[in-house]
Scaffold this motif. Structure first.
Motif, short mmCIF file in Angstrom:
data_model
loop_
_atom_site.label_atom_id
_atom_site.label_comp_id
_atom_site.label_asym_id
_atom_site.label_seq_id
_atom_site.Cartn_x
_atom_site.Cartn_y
_atom_site.Cartn_z
N HIS A 56 -5.48 9.83 5.70
CA HIS A 56 -4.25 9.57 6.46
C HIS A 56 -4.50 9.73 7.96
O HIS A 56 -4.04 8.92 8.76
N ILE A 106 3.10 6.03 -2.97
CA ILE A 106 4.18 6.82 -3.59
C ILE A 106 3.82 7.09 -5.05
O ILE A 106 4.01 8.20 -5.56
N LEU A 127 0.83 -1.21 0.00
CA LEU A 127 0.00 0.00 0.00
C LEU A 127 0.87 1.26 0.00
O LEU A 127 0.59 2.22 -0.72
N ALA A 130 -8.88 15.36 1.05
CA ALA A 130 -9.36 13.96 1.15
C ALA A 130 -8.18 13.01 1.40
O ALA A 130 -8.32 12.04 2.15
N ILE A 187 -0.06 15.85 2.82
CA ILE A 187 0.03 16.16 1.39
C ILE A 187 -0.36 17.62 1.19
O ILE A 187 -1.25 18.14 1.87
N HIS A 208 -0.43 12.77 -8.16
CA HIS A 208 -1.03 13.97 -7.57
C HIS A 208 -0.22 15.20 -8.02
O HIS A 208 -0.79 16.22 -8.42
C1 HEC Z 1 -8.46 5.72 1.60
C2 HEC Z 1 -7.37 6.15 2.38
C3 HEC Z 1 -6.27 6.95 1.75
C4 HEC Z 1 -6.38 7.95 0.80
C5 HEC Z 1 -7.64 8.52 0.18
C6 HEC Z 1 -5.04 8.40 0.54
N1 HEC Z 1 -4.15 7.69 1.27
FE1 HEC Z 1 -2.13 7.93 1.22
N2 HEC Z 1 -1.95 6.49 2.66
C7 HEC Z 1 -2.97 5.76 3.20
C8 HEC Z 1 -2.45 4.79 4.14
C9 HEC Z 1 -3.27 3.78 4.94
C10 HEC Z 1 -1.05 4.97 4.16
C11 HEC Z 1 -0.02 4.17 4.98
C12 HEC Z 1 0.35 2.95 4.17
C13 HEC Z 1 1.35 2.03 4.82
O1 HEC Z 1 2.24 2.50 5.55
O2 HEC Z 1 1.25 0.83 4.57
C14 HEC Z 1 -0.77 6.07 3.23
C15 HEC Z 1 0.48 6.56 2.97
C16 HEC Z 1 0.78 7.56 2.06
C17 HEC Z 1 2.11 8.05 1.77
C18 HEC Z 1 3.40 7.60 2.45
C19 HEC Z 1 4.04 6.49 1.63
C20 HEC Z 1 5.47 6.19 2.06
O3 HEC Z 1 5.86 5.03 1.91
O4 HEC Z 1 6.17 7.08 2.53
C21 HEC Z 1 1.98 9.00 0.80
C22 HEC Z 1 3.10 9.82 0.16
C23 HEC Z 1 0.57 9.11 0.48
N3 HEC Z 1 -0.13 8.21 1.27
C24 HEC Z 1 0.05 9.94 -0.50
C25 HEC Z 1 -1.30 10.11 -0.74
C26 HEC Z 1 -1.87 11.08 -1.64
C27 HEC Z 1 -1.08 12.07 -2.47
C28 HEC Z 1 -3.22 10.92 -1.60
C29 HEC Z 1 -4.28 11.68 -2.33
C30 HEC Z 1 -4.14 11.95 -3.74
C31 HEC Z 1 -3.49 9.84 -0.67
N4 HEC Z 1 -2.31 9.38 -0.17
C32 HEC Z 1 -4.76 9.41 -0.37
C33 HEC Z 1 -4.31 5.89 2.94
C34 HEC Z 1 -4.85 6.80 2.03
#
Ligand code: HEC
Length: 156
Positions: free
Chosen positions: A128, A44, A39, A123, A138, A50
């Motif tokens: 997060h 990333i 995930l 969102a 973000i 984005h």
């Molecule tokens: C539905 C839930 C959800 C949405 C919506 C979401 N994220 Fe995430 N994001 C997560 C989760 C849960 C993690 C932690 C994942 C893990 O550590 O396994 C995460 C982690 C991240 C990370 C850290 C990854 C790393 O390895 O350092 C980034 C960057 C990120 N999200 C970017 C985004 C961006 C940009 C958006 C919107 C365009 C977004 N996320 C939308 C749930 C979401």
């Protein structure tokens, strides 16, 4: 034997109908789907898209913005399918925000694009926070992280 496998996989590849978000020359195999990444790795990739989405809209490159919005939506759908414990309302909120961005892109409405991009970013951060990774914050990119891609609209 290897040639037979190759022909078989080519036949399977040709039999698969194109998906909306994929270019016609690279259709996904149904028999050998690509492995799903972690995930955090998917995130990333979402982070990159984005940024590209923002740069495309800011540069009035609407075909690229439309393409990136579709890519983002597909990545969210993949994450939702691969990780069943993600609360559905957080995915729905992000997808809805993305659809609103797409509507602004369709109208080539830059001020609306900018506002809706902010809502999309909120969102991201809302999910997060609810997922316990509120330290992943973000924001709107200030510059492109990519020096090897031009965001100017293509001339042809
Ligand atoms: C539905 C839930 C959800 C949405 C919506 C979401 N994220 Fe995430 N994001 C997560 C989760 C849960 C993690 C932690 C994942 C893990 O550590 O396994 C995460 C982690 C991240 C990370 C850290 C990854 C790393 O390895 O350092 C980034 C960057 C990120 N999200 C970017 C985004 C961006 C940009 C958006 C919107 C365009 C977004 N996320 C939308 C749930 C979401």
């Amino acid at each position: 034997m290897r040639r037979v496998l190759c022909v078989l996989s080519l036949a399977a590849w040709l039999a698969v109908p194109a998906r909306a978000e994929e270019p016609p020359f690279a259709q996904r195999s149904e028999t050998q789907p690509p492995p799903v990444g972690a995930l955090s790795d998917m995130m990333i990739s979402i982070l990159h898209r984005h940024a590209i989405l923002w740069m495309a809209g800011a540069s009035n490159n609407w075909p690229l913005a439309d393409y990136e919005a579709r890519q983002l939506k597909a990545r969210f759908a993949e994450a939702a399918q691969a990780y069943r414990n993600i609360p559905v309302e957080t995915i729905t909120a992000a997808t809805k925000a993305l659809d609103n961005v797409s509507a602004a892109i369709e109208q080539k409405n830059k001020p609306q694009f900018a506002l809706r991009f902010l809502a999309l970013t909120s969102a991201c951060n809302a999910c997060h926070a609810s997922a316990g990774v509120g330290f992943v914050v973000i924001e709107t990119p200030r510059t492109s992280p990519f020096t090897n891609q031009s965001f100017a609209p293509a001339t042809k």
